[in-house]
Enzyme design. Structure first.
Site, PDB file in Angstrom:
ATOM      1  N   ARG B  70     -34.272  -0.032 -22.168  1.00 27.57           N
ATOM      2  CA  ARG B  70     -33.206  -0.927 -21.726  1.00 27.57           C
ATOM      3  C   ARG B  70     -33.444  -1.260 -20.259  1.00 27.57           C
ATOM      4  O   ARG B  70     -33.701  -0.370 -19.456  1.00 27.57           O
ATOM      5  CB  ARG B  70     -31.862  -0.216 -21.910  1.00 27.57           C
ATOM      6  CG  ARG B  70     -30.653  -1.093 -21.723  1.00 27.57           C
ATOM      7  CD  ARG B  70     -29.393  -0.257 -21.852  1.00 27.57           C
ATOM      8  NE  ARG B  70     -29.143   0.184 -23.214  1.00 27.57           N
ATOM      9  CZ  ARG B  70     -28.451   1.292 -23.517  1.00 27.57           C
ATOM     10  NH1 ARG B  70     -27.976   2.054 -22.563  1.00 27.57           N
ATOM     11  NH2 ARG B  70     -28.235   1.626 -24.778  1.00 27.57           N
ATOM     12  N   ARG B 139     -24.448   2.996 -14.827  1.00 27.35           N
ATOM     13  CA  ARG B 139     -25.412   2.161 -15.547  1.00 27.35           C
ATOM     14  C   ARG B 139     -25.312   0.705 -15.110  1.00 27.35           C
ATOM     15  O   ARG B 139     -24.693   0.401 -14.095  1.00 27.35           O
ATOM     16  CB  ARG B 139     -25.163   2.315 -17.043  1.00 27.35           C
ATOM     17  CG  ARG B 139     -25.408   3.756 -17.521  1.00 27.35           C
ATOM     18  CD  ARG B 139     -25.299   3.846 -19.019  1.00 27.35           C
ATOM     19  NE  ARG B 139     -25.606   5.176 -19.518  1.00 27.35           N
ATOM     20  CZ  ARG B 139     -25.665   5.454 -20.826  1.00 27.35           C
ATOM     21  NH1 ARG B 139     -25.441   4.512 -21.730  1.00 27.35           N
ATOM     22  NH2 ARG B 139     -25.950   6.674 -21.231  1.00 27.35           N
ATOM     23  N   LYS B 202     -22.307   9.486 -18.883  1.00 29.12           N
ATOM     24  CA  LYS B 202     -22.578   8.113 -18.466  1.00 29.12           C
ATOM     25  C   LYS B 202     -21.368   7.518 -17.745  1.00 29.12           C
ATOM     26  O   LYS B 202     -20.230   7.959 -17.943  1.00 29.12           O
ATOM     27  CB  LYS B 202     -22.936   7.257 -19.672  1.00 29.12           C
ATOM     28  CG  LYS B 202     -21.851   7.131 -20.735  1.00 29.12           C
ATOM     29  CD  LYS B 202     -22.396   6.387 -21.938  1.00 29.12           C
ATOM     30  CE  LYS B 202     -21.467   6.485 -23.138  1.00 29.12           C
ATOM     31  NZ  LYS B 202     -22.092   5.900 -24.345  1.00 29.12           N
ATOM     32  N   LYS B 204     -19.772   3.621 -16.461  1.00 27.29           N
ATOM     33  CA  LYS B 204     -19.952   2.178 -16.630  1.00 27.29           C
ATOM     34  C   LYS B 204     -19.013   1.384 -15.720  1.00 27.29           C
ATOM     35  O   LYS B 204     -17.820   1.662 -15.686  1.00 27.29           O
ATOM     36  CB  LYS B 204     -19.694   1.792 -18.084  1.00 27.29           C
ATOM     37  CG  LYS B 204     -20.645   2.492 -19.070  1.00 27.29           C
ATOM     38  CD  LYS B 204     -20.296   2.173 -20.515  1.00 27.29           C
ATOM     39  CE  LYS B 204     -21.298   2.796 -21.474  1.00 27.29           C
ATOM     40  NZ  LYS B 204     -20.960   2.495 -22.878  1.00 27.29           N
ATOM     41  N   CYS B 423     -23.342  -3.578 -33.254  1.00 30.24           N
ATOM     42  CA  CYS B 423     -24.306  -2.777 -32.496  1.00 30.24           C
ATOM     43  C   CYS B 423     -25.611  -2.711 -33.286  1.00 30.24           C
ATOM     44  O   CYS B 423     -25.725  -3.226 -34.379  1.00 30.24           O
ATOM     45  CB  CYS B 423     -23.760  -1.374 -32.261  1.00 30.24           C
ATOM     46  SG  CYS B 423     -23.727  -0.390 -33.771  1.00 30.24           S
ATOM     47  N   CYS B 468     -21.371   3.869 -35.806  1.00 25.78           N
ATOM     48  CA  CYS B 468     -20.849   5.210 -35.528  1.00 25.78           C
ATOM     49  C   CYS B 468     -19.637   5.045 -34.622  1.00 25.78           C
ATOM     50  O   CYS B 468     -19.353   3.947 -34.166  1.00 25.78           O
ATOM     51  CB  CYS B 468     -21.924   6.070 -34.862  1.00 25.78           C
ATOM     52  SG  CYS B 468     -22.081   5.790 -33.089  1.00 25.78           S
ATOM     53  N   CYS B 472     -20.453   1.253 -29.074  1.00 28.08           N
ATOM     54  CA  CYS B 472     -21.271   0.330 -28.287  1.00 28.08           C
ATOM     55  C   CYS B 472     -20.782  -1.115 -28.370  1.00 28.08           C
ATOM     56  O   CYS B 472     -20.845  -1.852 -27.397  1.00 28.08           O
ATOM     57  CB  CYS B 472     -22.726   0.393 -28.729  1.00 28.08           C
ATOM     58  SG  CYS B 472     -23.531   1.906 -28.193  1.00 28.08           S
TER      59      CYS B 472
END
Lengths: 603, 548
Positions: B70, B139, B202, B204, B423, B468, B472
């Site tokens: 990515r 990120r 993470k 964001k 996703c 899942c 995302c």
């Protein structure tokens, strides 16, 4: 097995047990097999075994020396069989490999026969290289006293058919030796001509060297190391019919290679093999291919023909008894002449050597039939075809782990044919025709030239490309079963990591478990520049030399060209790491070979 | 006790681990298991093609490992030259597709271990990197792509880029491992903001310019809502503690919408971010990874604590929040003119996957556009693409190229299809429990049929699917959300706000396609009969459910 001697109902006393255990324990499986066959044969023939282990009276007369140079073991087998016939006939003979044959002994030699295999593109077997080098050198003695005869083994589908035998024969004559009969050149179906040659040799020995009738008793077991017959009871001509247990593709679907893992049952065969041995496989030709050929020639498949001593239908002759997938020069010429195809003859003869090689390699019989309108009847067709030969595969398993199974690693041979893609007979049979549950006729081809070191501590470097990895799987299975853990290094090559790492999971597990210290892989097509195993040898020169310094045995298995490239890469590595000049490095490599620390199984 | 990932980070020597040894290992397509945690910080996930796992097991081959890479694209903006380089990586090393993500990044799938360095170096040549594109760090920083006011977009995007750079890890590991830059002896690495174990999870960050909430500001850990008055950027409302991820069957995990903390001026943006990030660094949960996102820190500590702690760290207090309004979280497709007279074309990209399909050679088409386009490309948070900054005279040429390569679907497809988003899921994502990207287009076809039946064809109902519960594609902010539970089975969520300021609710658990369609058929029937004027589907479902 030896523990069974100790059970309560054992017929032996303690001293006998100790003695048996010590003798039997020293035998390798092939020797044990020979002995069991020998004892069984003696008993079933109603003969009494020698009452005591005293040597039988030495046969009278002068001994014939049987020398052999063998690469895959066929030459050795033929030589052993001859020695066994001499033994049985009470005719004195001495069996000796050219490996380690002392040049000094040559000039004393008076009566000898040579069984000489040709390897690769007309080369002598590795173990005979020193002998040939000596013979070709200025140091070679006059051989006026030598009376000899040569049996040459080869494969007429390769260039320079029986070249090593021919060279030997010419050189011996040039040095003054006298042949007592013409050289016999055998193709892959060597059994019958080799036997005829052997009969002539035995008769010649009887007539000229004396001995024979007087001493018909076989010698005691002490001679075993000299005289070894094929491990009974299954042989090339009497193969064991084995059930196919598993046929599993082991290259990924996207791979350009079609490699299968084949598991065969040896249940109740009594066959015991060692890691490093090969398995001979008889595979019938593809009936569809046979039909295509017969159809192309407008021959009724039911037409009776005589093939050897049998009368069979032409369809059966082509399916079971003759080569139709591998052409030879004689086949092309024979078909052109018998089939009235001057065009083919002209085209073929107009080619240079390399062109003729390529012509043969890129075509099968079916391609010729499709391209040239032969006028052939069934018998004329069969007469031009070579007998079907068995194929050999290096065994990919250890019996210590898989017991009564034998595993093979088989790449479907796809010929670079013009027009239609053609497949190799045995690889296509094993991978795509026999199927699980089907029967395969097999026999053991022992290869004592490719064994794990006797010392369980000796490091091993295993270099192989493609299906050349097979015996290394056998080695590691054996080490796993034995519980010994010498330093072990695998150097493997194939086109792509993603699709072509044969037995990848197993090798990775062995590495994770510490059985394998290192894996280095060369993936030829995973980057712009092609990479092969020899590049790894070059890059790892220091490490390789360090392993050699610790006494490592280096194994090479795979295609001939790979073997040559790696051998010279090893010499270059020694130049690099030891600062040797090229000559000294070559000598060092030759020395490794003599010390049996550079071992090859190449095809 | 710290979670296993914390231990891996602590031992990694600033994200090096044994990555170099793993890259040199020619026997496997993998890197060491611990290193797969570290590779994320370098922008790559180790994955395998799950479609062939079982087959390869029988073939005695390891799983078909490859890497997802990515790229970090602050604000989703790239130049045509950069586009061409990204495209080249897709066709040379990846699976011949380029994936636009829900966080305005480029993603490649199917890159083999041996091609990782070449890919990273090809990006580096056009000044793109993958540092912190994944991993427990801040990120890619997102930014609204299409404000009517181009000068505002430029300012907000500049702030987003500056923040992205400010919060980048400082370790040299990336340059040593991927770019073959020399190790500088004797100068130990140092992470002034993150410390040697980085963040607990993470993080964001997004920037948004109302009234469009295309980036779903409430779904992220840290958000900046631009406050514009009379064409002037006054500053930002700061939001904290949003996040989508949840785990099936674990009631302690759930999606949370971010809350507004206060207002800051543009010059305070980086200080606020650094303050928030260090609060999370110091107070985030490092023992239970599922409870480590900033949203749980905010919930556990409370907004007041965060506000006070932030003031301590920055030396200033946030001002009270300013008013703002969001209208939609969707993308406005087609041509738009900005105040500087330039034009911007927003194209529909199905699930963000740019590929050459039969009759729709989008990868080739965009390559051809990149060769002639003088402006820039902007990746949207809904996985679509803007051909931005086109002079009026060039519009016709761009339109012609779009028509030639089938890129003009935005003008032809139903509003519902244009607002659907999935996703990646199977076969590459290791977390997926059900299909998503490969399946949603078919399902949308069935849903379109139902909408036609109820004469609702013009409704722009946003539909989002994930394989899942990790979220995302932000399925919990969809009017119709489907979250993968098992092959062919999904949890159905209904009723989020069309502008992204209200989560949906799970209405059905573990249902199959037939049950999904039956349920929607019922709702669409009611919606057609009983909706209030201008009421969106999400609002309707929520109102009716509340009344029942």
């Amino acid at each position: 097995m030896l523990n069974a001697l100790n059970t309560d109902n054992s017929p032996f006393n303690e001293q006998q047990i100790a003695s048996l255990q010590s003798s039997l324990g020293a035998l390798d499986p092939a020797q044990s097999m020979w002995l069991s066959g020998y004892l069984a044969g003696q008993l079933s023939a109603g003969g009494a075994l020698p009452a005591q282990a005293t040597p039988a009276a030495a046969p009278a007369g002068q001994a014939l020396t049987i020398l052999y140079g063998s690469e895959t073991g066929n030459g050795e087998t033929v030589a052993e069989a001859l020695a066994a016939r001499f033994e049985a006939a009470g005719q004195p003979a001495e069996l000796q490999s050219l490996d380690g044959f002392r040049p000094a002994a040559l000039k004393k030699l008076e009566h000898a026969v040579f069984v000489m295999s040709t390897h690769g593109e007309g080369d002598p077997p590795e173990e005979a290289l020193d002998f040939f080098e000596f013979l070709d050198s200025d140091r070679a003695p006059k051989l006026d006293k030598l009376s000899y005869r040569v049996l040459a083994l080869g494969d007429s589908s390769y260039a320079q058919f029986c070249e090593a035998g021919r060279r030997l024969d010419e050189r011996l004559q040039a040095l003054g030796a006298k042949p007592f009969g013409p050289r016999v050149d055998c193709d892959v179906d060597y059994d019958s001509p080799a036997e005829t040659w052997g009969t002539e040799v035995l008769e010649h020995a009887r007539e000229t060297l004396g001995g024979g009738e007087a001493a018909a008793q076989p010698a005691n077991a002490a001679h075993l190391h000299l005289v070894q017959a094929e491990p009974a009871p299954w042989t090339r001509l009497q193969p064991f019919s084995s059930e196919t247990l598993r046929v599993q593709k082991i290259t990924a679907n996207a791979s350009e290679k079609d490699v299968h893992h084949i598991e065969l049952s040896l249940e109740d065969s009594g066959i015991r093999y060692e890691p490093g041995d090969a398995l001979g496989v008889w595979a019938p030709n593809d009936p569809e291919l046979v039909a295509e050929i017969l159809d192309g020639l407008s021959i009724d498949p039911a037409t009776k023909v005589t093939a050897g001593e049998r009368e069979v239908t032409v369809a059966e002759a082509l399916t079971e008894h003759h080569e139709i997938t591998r052409l030879a020069e004689a086949t092309v010429r024979g078909l052109a002449s018998a089939g009235g195809q001057d065009t083919l003859a002209e085209e073929y003869e107009a080619l240079d050597d390399a062109g003729q090689r390529a012509f043969i390699e890129r075509r099968q019989l079916a391609d010729l039939v499709a391209a040239y309108p032969f006028q052939l009847n069934a018998q004329a067709l069969v007469d031009q075809l070579r007998p079907l030969a068995s194929r050999s595969y290096s065994i990919a398993s250890s019996q210590a782990l898989v017991d009564e199974e034998v595993h093979l690693t088989v790449a479907t041979l796809a010929s670079d044919a013009i027009g239609t893609e053609r497949r190799g007979v045995a690889s296509q049979f094993l991978n795509h025709r026999v199927g699980e549950g089907g029967q395969v006729r097999v026999f053991l081809e022992p290869n004592r030239r490719f064994r794990l070191p006797e010392n369980p501590e000796t490091p091993i470097v295993m270099i192989g490309a493609g299906t050349g990895v097979a015996p290394y799987r056998a080695f590691l299975q054996e080490l796993e079963a034995r519980g010994t853990n010498p330093d072990a290094w695998l150097i493997f090559g194939n086109p792509h990591l993603r699709t072509d790492f044969l037995y990848q999971r197993e090798f990775l597990k062995w590495r994770a478990d510490g059985l394998l210290n290192r894996i280095d892989a060369a993936w030829s097509r995973d980057q712009a520049e092609k990479r092969y195993v020899q590049h790894i040898v070059a890059e790892q020169a220091e490490r390789l030399d360090e392993w050699l310094a610790r006494g490592a045995h280096v194994y090479l298995c795979g295609a001939l060209q790979m073997g040559e490239a790696v051998t010279s890469a090893i010499a270059d590595a020694l130049v690099e790491s030891r600062g040797l000049d090229a000559e000294a490095a070559a000598a060092a490599v030759a020395n490794l070979r003599r010390e049996k620390r550079l071992l090859k199984d190449l095809y | 006790m710290p979670s296993p990932v914390e231990i891996i980070k602590a031992r990694s020597n600033y994200l090096r681990g044994t990555l170099e040894e793993g890259l040199a290992d020619t026997a496997t397509g993998t890197i060491a298991e611990d290193d797969t945690q570290l590779s994320k910080f370098h922008g790559m996930y180790m994955q395998d093609d799950r479609d062939v796992r079982e087959e390869r097991r029988r073939q005695m081959l390891e799983p078909d490992h490859s890497f997802m890479i990515r790229a970090r694209i602050p604000g989703g903006i790239c130049t045509p030259d950069q586009w061409l380089a990204m495209d080249e990586i897709a066709s040379t090393y990846a699976n011949n597709t380029l994936r636009l993500t829900t966080r305005q990044a480029f993603q490649w799938h199917g890159i083999l271990k041996g091609d990782l360095k070449s890919s990273i170096q090809a990006m580096n040549a056009v000044l793109v990197d993958t540092i912190a594109a994944c991993g427990d760090v801040n990120r890619n920083v997102m930014c609204t792509v299409l404000p009517e006011l181009s000068s505002i977009h430029a300012q907000v995007c500049a702030d987003a880029t500056s923040l992205s750079e400010h919060l980048l890890p400082k370790t040299r590991a990336y340059h040593e491992i991927w770019l073959d830059q020399e190790k500088v002896e004797g100068t130990p690495d140092h992470e002034p903001i993150y410390g040697e174990v980085y963040l607990p999870r993470k993080f964001k960050t997004v920037f948004v310019v109302p009234p469009v909430n295309d980036v779903d500001v409430y779904a992220h850990d840290l958000g900046y809502i631009a406050i514009v008055e009379d064409g002037e950027l006054l500053g930002y409302n700061v939001t904290v503690g949003g996040g989508m991820g949840a785990t099936h069957g674990d009631p302690d995990t759930y999606p949370v919408l971010a809350k507004v903390l206060g207002f800051c001026t543009p010059d305070q943006v980086n200080a606020v971010a650094e303050g928030i990030v260090t609060i999370q660094r110091d107070y985030g949960d490092r023992e239970v990874r599922k409870h480590a996102r900033f949203k749980y820190t905010v919930e556990d500590k409370g907004l007041d604590f965060i506000r006070e702690e932030l003031a301590k760290r920055t030396g200033f207090e946030l001002e009270p929040e300013r008013p703002f309004t969001f209208t939609t979280s969707g993308d406005p497709f087609g041509w738009h003119e900005s105040e500087d007279g330039l034009w911007h074309l927003l194209l529909y990209v199905q699930n963000g996957r740019i590929a050459d399909r039969e009759g729709a050679p989008h990868l080739t088409g965009l390559r051809e556009i990149a060769k002639v386009h003088q402006g820039e490309f902007r990746l949207t948070a809904n996985q679509n693409l803007v051909i931005a900054r086109v002079p009026a005279a060039e519009k016709e040429r761009i339109d012609a190229l779009c028509a030639k390569y089938g890129l003009d679907a935005y003008a032809k497809l139903s509003a519902t299809r244009l607002n659907a988003m999935a996703c990646v899921a199977l076969p590459t994502c290791g977390l997926a429990m059900a299909e998503s990207e490969r399946y949603l287009p078919d399902l949308v076809g069935h849903i379109e049929g139902l909408l036609d039946k109820h004469e609702l064809s013009d409704e722009a109902i946003n539909i989002r699917m994930t394989g899942c519960p990790n979220g995302c594609a932000r399925p919990y902010l969809a009017e119709i959300g489907m979250v993968g539970k098992a092959p062919g089975r999904y949890n159905l969520h209904l009723g989020a706000a069309h502008n992204g300021d209200r989560l949906n609710r799970m209405t059905h658990e573990n249902i199959n396609e037939t049950e999904i369609l039956e349920t929607l058929d019922g709702w669409f029937g009611q919606f057609a009969d009983q909706r209030a004027a201008n009421e969106t589907f999400g609002d309707f479902v929520t109102r009716v459910s509340g009344e029942q």
